[in-house]
Design a protein around this motif. Structure first.
Motif, PDB file in Angstrom:
ATOM      1  N   LYS A 162       0.838  -1.207   0.000  1.00 33.27           N
ATOM      2  CA  LYS A 162       0.000   0.000   0.000  1.00 33.27           C
ATOM      3  C   LYS A 162       0.865   1.246   0.000  1.00 33.27           C
ATOM      4  O   LYS A 162       0.590   2.220  -0.728  1.00 33.27           O
ATOM      5  CB  LYS A 162      -0.911  -0.001   1.225  1.00 33.27           C
ATOM      6  N   GLN A 163       1.947   1.217   0.814  1.00 28.40           N
ATOM      7  CA  GLN A 163       2.862   2.347   0.819  1.00 28.40           C
ATOM      8  C   GLN A 163       3.530   2.524  -0.537  1.00 28.40           C
ATOM      9  O   GLN A 163       3.721   3.649  -1.020  1.00 28.40           O
ATOM     10  CB  GLN A 163       3.916   2.157   1.909  1.00 28.40           C
ATOM     11  N   ASP A 166       1.060   4.100  -2.841  1.00 26.27           N
ATOM     12  CA  ASP A 166       0.946   5.527  -2.541  1.00 26.27           C
ATOM     13  C   ASP A 166       2.142   6.301  -3.083  1.00 26.27           C
ATOM     14  O   ASP A 166       1.982   7.418  -3.626  1.00 26.27           O
ATOM     15  CB  ASP A 166       0.833   5.742  -1.028  1.00 26.27           C
TER      16      ASP A 166
END
Length: 561
Positions: A162-163, A166
């Motif tokens: 997820k990071q 992002d």
């Protein structure tokens, strides 16, 4: 098999009981029991007594206590059921330990062996069930722990992904913005460097994984071509140098270096591509159409330490030693001296690029020129920084590591020189003085004090002579230049006299146009014009100080002994 075994033993007991009852019914009533009947009665009574005694001494063990006992005895074994078919009836055993227990019980006249066997079997099977349940429970617990660890790992992976997503979204937004500026014609090298510099700082890993340096090069290349359009490297060699250098960390990546520039290499980095497509064509055109080999100075001004070394070092074997030394002394050494003059020795934040540029020439430049340059422009700073550091109550382990680090940076060609070793030993002497709690004496201080003392003595003698001349002649005294200011040869002579050494010329012996003198057992040359003293060593002539001359003389005496 349990049920079959239990049913088998139960049927056998019922048959024997019915047979005994029938026999009892058929027996005639007798007033006195026979001996055999008496024995039977005793056996029955003994059995009842044993059973009664055992009933009074029954002990119960919990599953937890049983498992603890088995763990202490280390008797947990993976047991399978054993079928015994040796007799008329099939028996089920849990181990071979009690294989002949029933026969032994009969031999020892133990009452009801079949019943005891059945009870022992029930007990063993119950123990096995408890151990199996405990083993399965432990396996389930281990599985649960493994699943929890896997769950945590997957959760971390989800968070990382997820990071990463992002980060990619932020990178895409910056690239879209730069692309819009490029289409509109408002994109500049400054804004481009700021954008990619920010991405490299915030997302260092993604910057490498996504190969953003290539994207940065594709944006920057047209802007650099426009900047260097019409550039003449021979007339303006430093044009755009700072801008191109500032892009090196964006297109190379942190910590990456290229040893040489190969414009025919298809796998070259984006920075190499930028230089080969922007800088090299202009240099090639100037070198072919404008530059003259008889006047190499314009091209040498353009070339830095690194590229000049790559071009000139292969020619060392072609030139004779005198011509090569003259070339190095005229064109290369002055530039390296300027680099070392700007170089700062800073233990807190040391930058080594300039020092490494100079050290790369250690093989090409004659050793005495390198030693002279190192003593004059490097070791004076290095020893001064070390002196102030030692006077500030430092961490000696850090100082020692700093000293070792610098020692490793100096090439072997220079390490072999006696003057370089002397400079390093001066630093080591100051470190030893600080460790032992002694006063740290700065390098060169003794020689300066000696020089001042001799200078004052000479001035005093000159004043005495002038006063005597004035008294004798009755006129004003004129102090000559020797009395007012000592020459370098006078200082060396005074230094030799102070230590009881002979300082004399050696007639007929010359070196580089200078007369050779004897300072004790050391042959030296005095260069009064440049205020330098060279001493002859086993290797060559090296630049030395007054203190070093005295050490060399004492060393020669030690070797002779």
């Amino acid at each position: 098999m349990k049920m079959l075994k239990n049913m088998g033993y139960k049927g056998e007991t019922e048959i024997k009981r019915s047979s005994l009852q029938e026999l009892e019914a058929e027996k005639p009533n007798k007033p006195l029991p026979t001996a055999s009947a008496t024995n039977t009665t005793k056996k029955r009574l003994s059995w009842k007594k044993v059973v009664a005694n055992r009933a009074n001494k029954d002990q119960y063990v919990s599953a937890k206590e049983l498992l603890a006992k088995k763990q202490e005895e280390s008797t947990e074994v993976f047991v399978h059921k054993v079928v015994d078919m040796r007799g008329p009836q099939v028996r089920v055993l849990t181990n071979l330990e009690n294989l002949n227990a029933e026969e032994k019980a009969r031999e020892e006249d133990v009452p009801m062996p079949e019943l005891q066997h059945t009870l022992r079997l029930f007990l063993d099977l119950a123990e096995l069930d408890i151990q199996k349940i405990d083993r399965d429970l432990r396996n389930e617990r281990d599985t649960a722990i493994s699943l929890n660890q896997e769950k945590e790992r997957l959760a971390m992976e989800v968070a990382r992904q997820k990071q990463h997503l992002d980060s990619l979204e932020d990178i895409m937004s910056v690239l879209d913005r730069l692309g819009e500026e490029n289409v509109m014609g408002t994109l500049t090298l400054e804004s481009l460097a700021k954008g990619f510099g920010d991405l490299q700082k915030r997302y260092a890993d993604d910057y490498k994984i996504c190969n953003l340096s290539c994207i940065a090069c594709s944006f920057a290349l047209p802007l650099f071509i426009r900047m260097f359009q019409g550039w003449d490297p021979l007339r303006n060699p430093s044009h755009g140098l700072n801008v191109v250098s500032s892009w090196k960390h964006l297109l190379h990546g942190e910590g990456e270096r290229e040893q040489y520039l190969d414009i025919f290499d298809n796998t070259m980095s984006p920075y190499t591509q930028l230089v080969s497509e922007v800088v090299v064509p202009a240099v090639r055109i100037a070198g072919v159409n404008t530059w003259q080999a008889k006047d190499p100075e314009p091209m040498l001004h353009f070339l830095d330490d690194a590229s000049a070394y790559a071009i000139l070092s292969p020619w060392k074997k072609v030139f004779d030693s005198a011509s090569w030394e003259q070339l190095m002394h005229r064109f290369i050494v002055p530039k390296l001296q300027l680099v070392l003059q700007d170089f700062q020795v800073n233990p807190a934040n040391q930058r080594l690029d300039q020092f490494n540029w100079v050290m790369s020439w250690a093989f090409a430049i004659p050793i005495h020129l390198m030693v002279d340059m190192m003593e004059k422009f490097f070791f004076t700073k290095w020893l001064q920084v070390l002196y102030h550091w030692l006077c500030s109550n430092p961490n000696f382990e850090e100082v020692l590591n700093w000293y070792k680090g610098w020692k490793e940076l100096i090439p072997e060609e220079l390490h072999a020189n006696e003057s370089i070793r002397y400079q390093l030993n001066c630093g080591l002497d100051m470190m030893n003085q600080a460790v032992e709690g002694m006063e740290v004496i700065q390098h060169g201080l003794k020689e300066n004090i000696s020089y001042l003392r001799v200078l004052e003595q000479r001035k005093f003698e000159a004043q005495q002579k002038a006063a005597a001349a004035q008294a004798n002649l009755g006129g004003p005294a004129h102090m000559d230049g020797i009395g007012n200011e000592m020459s370098l040869k006078d200082v060396i002579e005074a230094h030799a006299q102070q230590h009881g050494l002979l300082f004399r010329p050696k007639p007929g012996r010359m070196h580089n146009g200078h007369l050779i003198y004897g300072f004790g057992n050391v042959s030296i040359v005095v260069d009064s014009l440049n205020q330098k003293v060279y001493a002859q060593t086993e290797e060559s002539w090296s630049l030395v100080s007054l203190g070093r001359l005295l050490d060399m003389h004492n060393s020669s005496l030690t070797r002779r002994r």
